[in-house]
Design an enzyme around this catalytic site. Structure first.
Site, PDB file in Angstrom:
ATOM      1  N   LYS A  53      40.746 -16.727 -54.046  1.00  0.00           N
ATOM      2  CA  LYS A  53      41.792 -16.338 -53.086  1.00  0.00           C
ATOM      3  C   LYS A  53      42.472 -17.592 -52.527  1.00  0.00           C
ATOM      4  CE  LYS A  53      39.345 -12.079 -52.148  1.00  0.00           C
ATOM      5  NZ  LYS A  53      38.335 -11.378 -51.369  1.00  0.00           N
ATOM      6  N   GLN A  97      35.068 -11.582 -45.884  1.00  0.00           N
ATOM      7  CA  GLN A  97      34.578 -11.335 -47.251  1.00  0.00           C
ATOM      8  C   GLN A  97      33.352 -10.417 -47.247  1.00  0.00           C
ATOM      9  OE1 GLN A  97      36.065 -12.288 -50.187  1.00  0.00           O
ATOM     10  NE2 GLN A  97      34.471 -11.061 -51.157  1.00  0.00           N
ATOM     11  N   ASP A 120      43.239  -6.847 -46.056  1.00  0.00           N
ATOM     12  CA  ASP A 120      42.433  -6.090 -47.023  1.00  0.00           C
ATOM     13  C   ASP A 120      42.863  -4.623 -47.044  1.00  0.00           C
ATOM     14  OD1 ASP A 120      40.577  -7.371 -48.599  1.00  0.00           O
ATOM     15  OD2 ASP A 120      39.052  -7.501 -47.027  1.00  0.00           O
TER      16      ASP A 120
END
Ligand code: NDP
Length: 288
Positions: A53, A97, A120
């Protein structure tokens, strides 16, 4: 029939190119979008995902900051960090995460993130918007990547029978909701571990999305002739002494499908591109 490959790497690179120009415009007129990634503990796979990422941010010109919290951090440490990031006007996107160590309430943590910084797309407000037919907010990355891949084929999904195998909060369920949106108009069945006769469900589906996490569980001969197959699964297996990544759909399904995604190089890269898209979107709405 030999299926055409829906190349997630290539499609992702095209999306990144488009994002680059928006990002450089933003950077010259105010500031570059800013993504903060928080990782707790030492899970090696999570560190690889975070690195990927960060690399994508760098390619596009997005500023990225990473917070590494030790494995033994507690809930309170993470909550105070999220509160600080929520209030920081220089932060556009916050990603925690997954998976978090087992002492964390992952869903509770997601709910702490401001919905307009939830890149997200897992906050209940963002997931709930999809139910109301709104797809202009923070869409969950893997499902929106799946939709972009299906759209890239140029095939109409209207009225087609779609089977989503898997009903998770982050992949299966939102993917099913996106497929039924007005304008997309697929007819969706959701299968899960209690579903009976998966084989018949698969054989009857024009669009097959496998998001389970079991290598090759969808047998190639279950795939309907001419179907579109999106293989979300990422499974590490040993084949002839070598470690390889394989999907949930058995190798060789391309003999039956018309379109198919590879593993790796399919849904994975698209998920990252969609995260970048959400970050740019979040920054645009903050800076305008
Ligand atoms: P979850 O474990 O949260 O969900 C798996 C789903 O599969 C559940 O709904 C489960 O049913 C269902 N399932 C399990 N066994 C069967 C079975 N025998 N028949 C039918 N359904 C079954 O996984 P995720 O949704 O998080 O991820 C799924 C896969 O996708 C994993 O391989 C993951 O690594 C991969 N993934 C890939 C991403 C990418 O970027 N390419 C991103 C995210 C995930 P039940 O609900 O009944 O338990």
């Amino acid at each position: 029939m030999v299926a055409s490959i829906i190349d997630g790497k290539r499609l992702g690179a095209e999306i990144e190119e488009e994002l680059k120009s928006s990002v450089s415009l933003m950077a010259s007129s105010s500031r570059a979008p800013h993504l903060v990634v928080v990782i707790v503990g030492e899970d090696p796979a999570s560190h690889v995902y975070v690195r990927n990422k960060e690399r994508a941010c760098k390619r596009i010109g997005i500023r990225s900051t990473r917070y590494d919290l030790p494995e033994d951090s507690d809930h309170g440490d993470l909550i105070s960090l999220i509160r600080k990031l929520n209030d920081d006007r220089e932060v556009d996107g916050i990603l925690v995460q997954s998976p978090l160590p087992s002492n964390f309430d992952e869903i509770g943590i997601t709910e702490m993130i401001r919905p307009d910084k939830d890149v997200d797309g897992f906050h209940p407000i963002n997931l709930g918007r999809i139910v109301t037919g709104r797809t202009d907010g923070m869409l969950p990355c893997t499902p929106s990547g799946i939709m972009r891949m299906l759209e890239s084929t140029g095939e109409s999904l209207r009225g087609k029978k779609a089977l989503v195998i898997g009903r998770s909060r982050i992949v299966g369920m939102p993917a099913a909701l996106l497929l039924t949106q007005r304008g997309i108009d697929a007819t969706v069945t959701i299968a899960h571990s209690r579903s009976e006769d998966l084989e018949s469900l698969c054989r009857d589906s024009d669009i097959l999305i496998a998001a389970v996490g079991k290598p090759g569980m969808v047998r190639k001969e279950w795939v309907k002739e001419g179907a579109m197959v999106i293989d979300v699964g990422i499974n590490r297996v040993e084949i002839e002494g070598r470690s390889r990544l394989v999907g949930d759909v058995e190798e060789g399904a391309s003999e039956y499908a018309k379109w198919i995604t590879p593993v790796p190089g399919g849904v994975g890269p698209m998920t990252i591109s969609m995260l970048m898209t959400n970050t740019v979107r979040a920054a645009e709405s903050r800076l305008h």
